[in-house]
Design a protein around this motif. Structure first.
Motif, PDB file in Angstrom:
ATOM      1  N   ASP A  88      10.855 -36.625 -16.287  1.00  0.00           N
ATOM      2  CA  ASP A  88      12.255 -36.224 -16.493  1.00  0.00           C
ATOM      3  C   ASP A  88      12.821 -35.497 -15.287  1.00  0.00           C
ATOM      4  OD1 ASP A  88      12.423 -37.339 -18.947  1.00  0.00           O
ATOM      5  OD2 ASP A  88      12.433 -35.465 -20.080  1.00  0.00           O
ATOM      6  N   SER A  89      12.050 -34.578 -14.752  1.00  0.00           N
ATOM      7  CA  SER A  89      12.553 -33.781 -13.636  1.00  0.00           C
ATOM      8  C   SER A  89      12.988 -34.684 -12.478  1.00  0.00           C
ATOM      9  CB  SER A  89      11.444 -32.822 -13.184  1.00  0.00           C
ATOM     10  OG  SER A  89      11.817 -32.180 -12.000  1.00  0.00           O
ATOM     11  N   ARG A  91      13.479 -38.156 -12.504  1.00  0.00           N
ATOM     12  CA  ARG A  91      14.410 -39.270 -12.725  1.00  0.00           C
ATOM     13  C   ARG A  91      15.844 -38.784 -12.905  1.00  0.00           C
ATOM     14  NH1 ARG A  91      15.110 -41.100 -18.302  1.00  0.00           N
ATOM     15  NH2 ARG A  91      14.103 -39.643 -19.705  1.00  0.00           N
ATOM     16  N   PHE A  92      16.025 -37.621 -13.560  1.00  0.00           N
ATOM     17  CA  PHE A  92      17.400 -37.104 -13.667  1.00  0.00           C
ATOM     18  C   PHE A  92      17.887 -36.572 -12.314  1.00  0.00           C
ATOM     19  CE2 PHE A  92      16.189 -36.888 -18.225  1.00  0.00           C
ATOM     20  CZ  PHE A  92      17.205 -37.690 -18.721  1.00  0.00           C
ATOM     21  N   TRP A  93      16.964 -36.078 -11.510  1.00  0.00           N
ATOM     22  CA  TRP A  93      17.338 -35.607 -10.171  1.00  0.00           C
ATOM     23  C   TRP A  93      17.839 -36.772  -9.307  1.00  0.00           C
ATOM     24  CZ3 TRP A  93      19.222 -32.327  -7.099  1.00  0.00           C
ATOM     25  CH2 TRP A  93      18.948 -32.291  -5.734  1.00  0.00           C
ATOM     26  N   HIS A  95      19.063 -39.569 -10.305  1.00  0.00           N
ATOM     27  CA  HIS A  95      20.338 -40.077 -10.820  1.00  0.00           C
ATOM     28  C   HIS A  95      21.486 -39.126 -10.481  1.00  0.00           C
ATOM     29  CE1 HIS A  95      22.488 -43.083 -12.964  1.00  0.00           C
ATOM     30  NE2 HIS A  95      22.927 -42.267 -13.894  1.00  0.00           N
TER      31      HIS A  95
END
Lengths: 235, 235
Positions: A88-89, A91-93, A95
């Protein structure tokens, strides 16, 4: 053929961010813009899609999926082909960075079209002169300063950890585009923000990207796209 | 406290799209803008973050995660709290819609600030008059026509299948904002595009959203934010 990319012919445009990701994966894809009557095919296709229509190109067909919005297509390709971290850390970064790049790209476009995309540049030159000055003096230093700080903090030459991501490929294309559109401004900015040349060259050296850049598939910049060279808008 | 939302105080702004999603989930969150010296706290916090800094607010803290970019925060909340479908077809579709809403919101902002966000409206009134005319005549009909077609095709009153998604909540806020900013234009457009009133009212009736709208936490529109009522920019 696994994927088909739909985008306007004759310009790199927003389609180029998708092309760079597709090329890096090495997966075969159909580039409809490079086929005969590509624009006509795309317009007919857009009219026929009723479930998940795109507001505007680019969009990607992947089997039964139809995915629009550049950053969304990259999110999809990033998950499927390891062009972004899985956690999560990360992949959201990635994006988040891509969406910031999208904002920058929209501002670059609007610097020559501040009134309307449907009018010619010549019909909004006075407004463009004011907006381009703001782009050069405030917005580009803010955006490039931001990405330079991120690259410096990461320390790897990439925007997210130790591997290339779709955001790195997109930022490479922005650097290429800005060097084309505003060469004098960029020469000054790249003296202050030194990480861009490194990122640019790292991306350009990747074997599949290098092969793509040397192929006929890479379309040149011109005065129809996002990155336009109007000398009067440069320093 | 599970989440903390960082955004400018005094305006709904882009933070509002995140607030609506948080309110719909019912999860407790800290809204830093509503606390004493919220802007100062945010600016100090933005300076201290070096790993995943935000280019601009809003950003959300969720445990150790720091997530920036409105649509990216919504992607995260949508996954965690079932505000989007789980399958690929649905989740990329909702994100595509959200990014199209983000494009529309940027165009609405630029209709009163076509030259520079850092200048006052009064310093770009002539340019704003031209751009706002283009927004009213071309862009709003194109965007609203698109979302109206999507809503009609889905048939459920929602943008994606039979359940509310974060994109529905965002589109609700856009309808509210446009009714505030350009009431005469919207009255005409809503005669042509009839799905918006239905979507708007469906969202407003959801128990947690209704409670939020009636609470002191919902900040009113004003002439500092994205949706500004300048009568000279309306029909």
């Amino acid at each position: 053929m696994k994927y088909a990319l739909y985008y306007w012919s004759g310009i790199p445009g927003r389609g180029e961010f998708v092309r760079l990701a597709l090329e890096e994966t090495g997966v075969p894809y159909a580039d409809i813009a490079l086929t005969k009557d590509g624009d006509k095919k795309m317009m007919a296709d857009m009219k026929s899609e009723s479930t998940h229509p795109a507001f505007a190109p680019p969009y990607l067909k992947a089997g039964k999926l139809v995915i629009g919005q550049t950053a969304n297509i990259l999110l999809f390709l990033g998950e499927r082909h390891s062009l972004a971290p899985k956690n999560d850390s990360g992949r959201f970064w990635v994006h988040q960075l891509q969406l910031t790049i999208a904002d920058l790209v929209a501002e670059i476009h609007d610097s020559h079209h501040p009134v309307a995309g449907s009018l010619y540049y010549e019909e909004q030159k006075a407004e463009a002169a004011r907006r381009a000055k703001n782009l050069r003096d405030e917005r580009l230093p803010k955006y490039l300063g931001y990405f330079d700080r991120v690259l410096t903090a990461q320390g790897s030459g990439w925007l997210a950890g130790r591997s290339v991501s779709y955001a790195d490929l997109s930022l490479f294309h922005v650097v290429e585009g800005l060097r084309y559109a505003l060469p004098r401004t960029m020469r000054q900015l790249e003296k202050r923000y030194r990480e861009f040349a490194r990122l640019h060259d790292k991306v350009a050296r990747r074997p599949r990207i290098a092969a793509y850049l040397g192929s006929g598939r890479r379309q040149p910049f011109n005065e129809e796209g996002i990155f336009r060279h109007y000398p009067e808008l440069d320093i």
